[in-house]
Design a protein around this motif. Structure first.
Motif, PDB file in Angstrom:
ATOM      1  N   ARG A 195     -15.051  17.934 -27.101  1.00 41.77           N
ATOM      2  CA  ARG A 195     -13.817  18.656 -26.765  1.00 41.77           C
ATOM      3  C   ARG A 195     -14.057  19.801 -25.787  1.00 41.77           C
ATOM      4  NH1 ARG A 195      -9.601  18.832 -31.687  1.00 41.77           N
ATOM      5  NH2 ARG A 195      -9.881  16.682 -32.339  1.00 41.77           N
ATOM      6  N   ILE A 196     -15.157  20.515 -26.000  1.00 45.90           N
ATOM      7  CA  ILE A 196     -15.452  21.639 -25.085  1.00 45.90           C
ATOM      8  C   ILE A 196     -15.630  21.104 -23.666  1.00 45.90           C
ATOM      9  CG2 ILE A 196     -17.155  23.397 -24.468  1.00 45.90           C
ATOM     10  CD1 ILE A 196     -17.756  23.587 -27.547  1.00 45.90           C
ATOM     11  N   LYS A 197     -16.399  20.027 -23.564  1.00 43.44           N
ATOM     12  CA  LYS A 197     -16.653  19.462 -22.230  1.00 43.44           C
ATOM     13  C   LYS A 197     -15.356  18.944 -21.604  1.00 43.44           C
ATOM     14  CE  LYS A 197     -21.056  19.631 -21.090  1.00 43.44           C
ATOM     15  NZ  LYS A 197     -21.561  19.953 -19.764  1.00 43.44           N
ATOM     16  N   ASP A 198     -14.543  18.253 -22.395  1.00 39.81           N
ATOM     17  CA  ASP A 198     -13.292  17.718 -21.851  1.00 39.81           C
ATOM     18  C   ASP A 198     -12.366  18.844 -21.383  1.00 39.81           C
ATOM     19  OD1 ASP A 198     -13.875  15.089 -21.988  1.00 39.81           O
ATOM     20  OD2 ASP A 198     -12.821  14.700 -23.870  1.00 39.81           O
ATOM     21  N   HIS A 199     -12.292  19.886 -22.194  1.00 46.02           N
ATOM     22  CA  HIS A 199     -11.443  21.030 -21.829  1.00 46.02           C
ATOM     23  C   HIS A 199     -11.945  21.643 -20.519  1.00 46.02           C
ATOM     24  CE1 HIS A 199      -9.439  24.967 -22.119  1.00 46.02           C
ATOM     25  NE2 HIS A 199     -10.631  25.452 -21.813  1.00 46.02           N
ATOM     26  N   THR A 200     -13.274  21.824 -20.436  1.00 51.77           N
ATOM     27  CA  THR A 200     -13.834  22.451 -19.230  1.00 51.77           C
ATOM     28  C   THR A 200     -13.578  21.596 -17.996  1.00 51.77           C
ATOM     29  OG1 THR A 200     -15.612  23.160 -20.700  1.00 51.77           O
ATOM     30  CG2 THR A 200     -15.869  23.654 -18.379  1.00 51.77           C
ATOM     31  N   LEU A 201     -13.744  20.289 -18.151  1.00 50.91           N
ATOM     32  CA  LEU A 201     -13.543  19.408 -16.994  1.00 50.91           C
ATOM     33  C   LEU A 201     -12.088  19.445 -16.532  1.00 50.91           C
ATOM     34  CD1 LEU A 201     -15.783  16.389 -18.084  1.00 50.91           C
ATOM     35  CD2 LEU A 201     -16.200  17.939 -16.167  1.00 50.91           C
ATOM     36  N   ARG A 202     -11.166  19.559 -17.503  1.00 54.73           N
ATOM     37  CA  ARG A 202      -9.728  19.627 -17.148  1.00 54.73           C
ATOM     38  C   ARG A 202      -9.411  20.898 -16.356  1.00 54.73           C
ATOM     39  NH1 ARG A 202      -8.465  17.635 -22.055  1.00 54.73           N
ATOM     40  NH2 ARG A 202      -8.026  19.677 -22.953  1.00 54.73           N
ATOM     41  N   HIS A 203     -10.169  21.959 -16.613  1.00 57.83           N
ATOM     42  CA  HIS A 203      -9.900  23.241 -15.933  1.00 57.83           C
ATOM     43  C   HIS A 203     -11.103  23.664 -15.094  1.00 57.83           C
ATOM     44  CE1 HIS A 203      -6.343  23.569 -18.467  1.00 57.83           C
ATOM     45  NE2 HIS A 203      -7.113  23.263 -19.492  1.00 57.83           N
ATOM     46  N   LEU A 204     -11.776  22.686 -14.512  1.00 61.71           N
ATOM     47  CA  LEU A 204     -13.032  22.964 -13.808  1.00 61.71           C
ATOM     48  C   LEU A 204     -12.831  23.972 -12.668  1.00 61.71           C
ATOM     49  CD1 LEU A 204     -15.948  22.074 -14.025  1.00 61.71           C
ATOM     50  CD2 LEU A 204     -15.499  20.273 -12.383  1.00 61.71           C
ATOM     51  N   ASP A 205     -11.698  23.845 -11.968  1.00 59.53           N
ATOM     52  CA  ASP A 205     -11.451  24.754 -10.839  1.00 59.53           C
ATOM     53  C   ASP A 205     -11.472  26.208 -11.315  1.00 59.53           C
ATOM     54  OD1 ASP A 205      -9.220  24.213 -12.362  1.00 59.53           O
ATOM     55  OD2 ASP A 205      -7.801  24.262 -10.692  1.00 59.53           O
ATOM     56  N   ARG A 206     -10.790  26.458 -12.420  1.00 56.17           N
ATOM     57  CA  ARG A 206     -10.705  27.831 -12.951  1.00 56.17           C
ATOM     58  C   ARG A 206     -12.083  28.338 -13.386  1.00 56.17           C
ATOM     59  NH1 ARG A 206      -8.922  29.242 -18.345  1.00 56.17           N
ATOM     60  NH2 ARG A 206      -7.644  27.369 -18.577  1.00 56.17           N
ATOM     61  N   TYR A 207     -12.823  27.507 -14.119  1.00 57.74           N
ATOM     62  CA  TYR A 207     -14.103  27.979 -14.646  1.00 57.74           C
ATOM     63  C   TYR A 207     -15.157  28.162 -13.553  1.00 57.74           C
ATOM     64  CZ  TYR A 207     -12.242  27.467 -19.312  1.00 57.74           C
ATOM     65  OH  TYR A 207     -11.481  27.632 -20.447  1.00 57.74           O
ATOM     66  N   LEU A 208     -15.069  27.355 -12.511  1.00 61.71           N
ATOM     67  CA  LEU A 208     -16.049  27.510 -11.426  1.00 61.71           C
ATOM     68  C   LEU A 208     -15.809  28.813 -10.664  1.00 61.71           C
ATOM     69  CD1 LEU A 208     -16.360  23.846 -10.123  1.00 61.71           C
ATOM     70  CD2 LEU A 208     -18.126  25.214 -11.253  1.00 61.71           C
ATOM     71  N   VAL A 209     -14.539  29.143 -10.476  1.00 60.72           N
ATOM     72  CA  VAL A 209     -14.226  30.419  -9.806  1.00 60.72           C
ATOM     73  C   VAL A 209     -14.701  31.579 -10.679  1.00 60.72           C
ATOM     74  CG1 VAL A 209     -12.340  31.910  -9.036  1.00 60.72           C
ATOM     75  CG2 VAL A 209     -12.329  29.486  -8.436  1.00 60.72           C
ATOM     76  N   GLN A 210     -14.525  31.420 -11.983  1.00 56.06           N
ATOM     77  CA  GLN A 210     -14.983  32.471 -12.913  1.00 56.06           C
ATOM     78  C   GLN A 210     -16.508  32.645 -12.816  1.00 56.06           C
ATOM     79  OE1 GLN A 210     -13.829  31.726 -16.986  1.00 56.06           O
ATOM     80  NE2 GLN A 210     -14.303  33.819 -17.639  1.00 56.06           N
ATOM     81  N   VAL A 211     -17.227  31.497 -12.755  1.00 55.20           N
ATOM     82  CA  VAL A 211     -18.690  31.565 -12.596  1.00 55.20           C
ATOM     83  C   VAL A 211     -19.041  32.301 -11.308  1.00 55.20           C
ATOM     84  CG1 VAL A 211     -20.726  30.180 -12.016  1.00 55.20           C
ATOM     85  CG2 VAL A 211     -19.318  29.519 -13.940  1.00 55.20           C
ATOM     86  N   GLU A 212     -18.376  31.931 -10.225  1.00 53.62           N
ATOM     87  CA  GLU A 212     -18.702  32.546  -8.934  1.00 53.62           C
ATOM     88  C   GLU A 212     -18.501  34.067  -8.993  1.00 53.62           C
ATOM     89  OE1 GLU A 212     -16.155  31.556  -5.568  1.00 53.62           O
ATOM     90  OE2 GLU A 212     -17.872  31.809  -4.232  1.00 53.62           O
ATOM     91  N   GLU A 213     -17.371  34.476  -9.579  1.00 60.36           N
ATOM     92  CA  GLU A 213     -17.079  35.921  -9.640  1.00 60.36           C
ATOM     93  C   GLU A 213     -18.114  36.647 -10.504  1.00 60.36           C
ATOM     94  OE1 GLU A 213     -12.257  35.416  -9.038  1.00 60.36           O
ATOM     95  OE2 GLU A 213     -13.033  35.932 -11.020  1.00 60.36           O
TER      96      GLU A 213
END
Ligand code: SF4
Length: 474
Positions: A58-76
Motif C-alpha cells: 500500500r505504501i508503494k502504491d500510494h507513493t507511485l500514485r503521487h510520485l510527482d508530489r513526493y519527488l518534488v518534496q525530495v528535491e526541496e
C-alpha cells in the motif's frame, strides 16, 4: 536502459548453453535453495508478516500514485540540506551528468557501492570512455568486475561462481586493478574475504569520489538509505569528499514511519536476516562529517512509461530483495545472464520489457521466460503479482505481431471459425478420430515443432465424445 545488453538473442537461445552447464546449474541450485530455505524460516518467525506485506504494497502504491508530489518534496529537502539534485530522463543523460560531476572534481578514480541503477545505465563503461576508472567495492561485484563478467543475481551478482573459480579470478586479476592477491591464496571463505578486504582498503583510503545508488529516499527529510551486509557501502558513503547517488525515481517513500515497514520486509526477504548489518542514512551534507559535496541524480529511464501501464506499474513496487529469483524454477536452470539485463529472474522478466520496450528479440521473449507457477508472487514482500504482469505483457507482445505470433493468431482464427460451425466441428472430430493412427508424434513446421519438442500431442479417442454420448446416454 543501458546498451550493454543490446543485440542479445532471445531468452531460449541465450539460456541454451546455461542449461547444459552442469557446474553452473550446481552452483545456482546450491545457492538459491540455501537462501530460499533460510528466508522461509526468517519470515515464519513473524506473526504479522501478511500485514507487513500488505502495508509495504500500500505504501508503494500510494507513493507511485503521487510520485510527482513526493519527488518534488525530495528535491526541496535535499537542496535545503546542502545537496544538489539533477534529473535524468534516460541512461545517457544520467551518465553524462555523473561524468561531468566527476570531471569537475579533477579525479580519475571513483569507488562504488553496489548499485542496480548505475548498472542499468552502464555507468562504468561510460566513465571508462572518459578515462575514469570505477572500482566496485561490494565483494560479489568485485568478483564480477575482476572476472570481466556480468552480474547474474540481484543480491549475489557472482552467484554463478564457486569458491575455486573466485580464488582463480583473484589470483590472476587482482594485480591488474591494484593490490595483488596474497601469495598462496586458497579457496577458504576467510582467506578470500581477507584478500578482498586488503585489496579494497587501499581504494577506500585513496578515493575522493564515491558513487552509490539508494534502497530508499525518505521524502519528508530528503534522507537517502543504503542497506548492505559488508560495510563497504558505509566506507564509500562516508570517506570520499564528493558523493554522487544515482537513484531510480520509484525509490522514494513518503515518511520515516514508512521506512520502518521496509526495513523489516527487505532483510528477511533477501538475506533471511532479522535486520541487515549496515544501514547507512544521510541527509545532504554536514559540516565536519562525511562528504563535503552531495549530488542526487534522479533517474527515469522508462519508469514514467511503466507507471502509465495500469497492470504493469506494480513492478515499480519492487524493493530488489531477490526472493523471487531464489524460488524460480526457470531462473534456477537458466541463470541470470540469459535475461539480458541487470534485472534477472521473474522481476527482470516483467521490468526489463517495460523499461526498454518489447522491440528487441530478448525483450519480446522475456514475458515467456516463466512457467507461471506463481512461486514468485507468493514470496514477494510487496505482493507484486508477477504472473499477472507476465500474461499482460505476453498479450502486448502477441499484439505487436512477429512470425510466431502470426501463426498463433491464424490458429486462433481457425479455431474460432470451427467452434462457430458445429457441423464442421463434428465432421472434423470424426475425421481426426478415424485417422488417429496416422497422426505424427511431433507437429511439423518450425514454430509447431518447437511447441511439441517438450510436449506430447494428446491421444485422440477412437470416437468423438458426442458420438459416444448419443450412443450410450441419449
Ligand atoms: S519482485 Fe518482489 S520478490 Fe522479486 S525482487 Fe522485487 S520485491 Fe523482491
Amino acid at each position: 536502459m543501458s546498451g550493454t545488453y543490446l543485440g542479445m538473442p532471445s531468452f531460449p537461445e541465450a539460456a541454451r548453453d546455461a542449461v547444459r552447464d552442469v557446474t553452473l546449474r550446481g552452483n545456482l541450485r546450491r545457492a538459491t535453495h540455501t537462501i530460499r530455505d533460510k528466508r522461509a524460516g526468517a519470515v515464519a518467525e513473524l506473526d504479522d508478516w501478511g500485514r507487513l506485506r500488505e502495508a509495504g504494497k500500500r505504501i508503494k502504491d500510494h507513493t507511485l500514485r503521487h510520485l510527482d508530489r513526493y519527488l518534488v518534496q525530495v528535491e526541496e529537502a535535499v537542496t535545503a540540506a546542502g545537496g544538489t539534485v539533477h534529473w535524468a530522463a534516460d541512461a545517457a543523460e544520467a551518465n553524462a551528468i555523473v561524468t561531468r560531476l566527476v570531471q569537475e572534481t579533477g579525479e580519475s578514480e571513483v569507488v562504488k557501492v553496489k548499485s542496480m541503477a548505475t548498472q542499468e545505465t552502464g555507468l562504468n563503461e561510460a566513465l571508462e570512455a572518459h578515462g575514469i576508472r570505477a572500482y566496485e567495492t561490494d565483494l560479489a561485484e568485485l568478483i564480477v568486475q575482476l572476472g570481466k563478467d556480468r552480474p547474474s543475481h540481484l543480491l549475489v551478482p557472482a552467484i554463478h561462481r564457486n569458491r575455486g573459480e573466485i580464488r582463480d579470478i583473484f589470483r590472476s586479476e587482482m594485480s591488474e586493478w591494484g593490490r595483488p592477491a596474497p601469495e598462496g591464496l586458497t579457496d577458504t571463505p576467510a582467506e578470500l574475504a581477507e584478500a578482498a578486504r586488503l585489496h579494497l582498503r587501499e581504494k577506500f583510503l585513496r578515493a575522493r569520489v564515491g558513487i552509490s545508488g539508494a534502497n530508499f529516499m525518505v521524502a519528508e527529510t530528503g534522507t537517502l538509505v543504503v542497506v548492505e551486509s559488508e560495510g563497504n557501502g558505509r566506507m564509500c558513503l562516508t570517506l570520499p569528499e564528493t558523493l554522487i547517488s544515482v537513484v531510480g525515481i520509484e525509490k522514494v517513500i513518503p515518511t520515516w514511519r514508512d521506512l520502518e515497514v521496509f526495513l523489516q520486509l527487505l532483510p528477511r526477504s533477501s538475506t533471511a536476516e532479522r535486520m541487515n548489518p549496515y544501514t547507512t542514512m544521510w541527509t545532504g551534507t554536514t559540516d565536519g562529517d562525511g562528504p563535503r559535496a552531495f549530488h542526487l541524480v534522479l533517474l527515469d529511464n522508462g519508469r514514467t512509461d511503466t507507471l502509465a501501464d495500469e497492470v504493469g506499474r506494480q513492478a515499480l513496487r519492487c524493493i530488489r530483495c531477490s526472493a523471487c529469483l531464489n524460488v524460480c524454477p526457470v531462473y534456477e536452470r537458466a541463470g541470470g545472464h540469459a535475461y539480458g539485463s541487470v534485472y534477472p529472474g521473474p522481476i527482470g522478466a516483467i521490468l526489463s520489457p517495460q523499461l526498454r520496450g518489447t522491440a528487441s528479440a530478448i525483450d519480446a521473449s522475456l514475458p515467456y521466460a516463466s512457467s507461471l507457477c506463481g512461486a514468485c508472487y507468493d514470496v514477494c514482500p510487496v505482493a507484486i503479482d508477477i504472473p499477472e504482469v507476465l500474461v499482460h505483457l505476453r498479450e502486448k507482445v502477441a499484439d505487436q505481431g512477429g512470425k510466431g505470433h502470426r501463426l498463433e493468431r491464424a490458429a486462433m482464427r481457425a479455431a474460432t471459425w470451427l467452434l462457430d460451425h458445429p457441423a464442421a466441428l463434428t465432421a472434423g472430430e470424426r475425421l481426426a478420430s478415424k485417422t488417429r493412427k496416422l497422426h505424427p508424434e511431433r507437429l511439423p513446421g518450425p514454430g509447431a515443432r518447437q511447441w511439441t519438442n517438450s510436449r506430447d500431442l494428446p491421444d485422440l479417442p477412437a470416437e468423438p465424445f458426442r458420438d459416444w454420448w448419443k450412443k450410450n446416454r441419449a
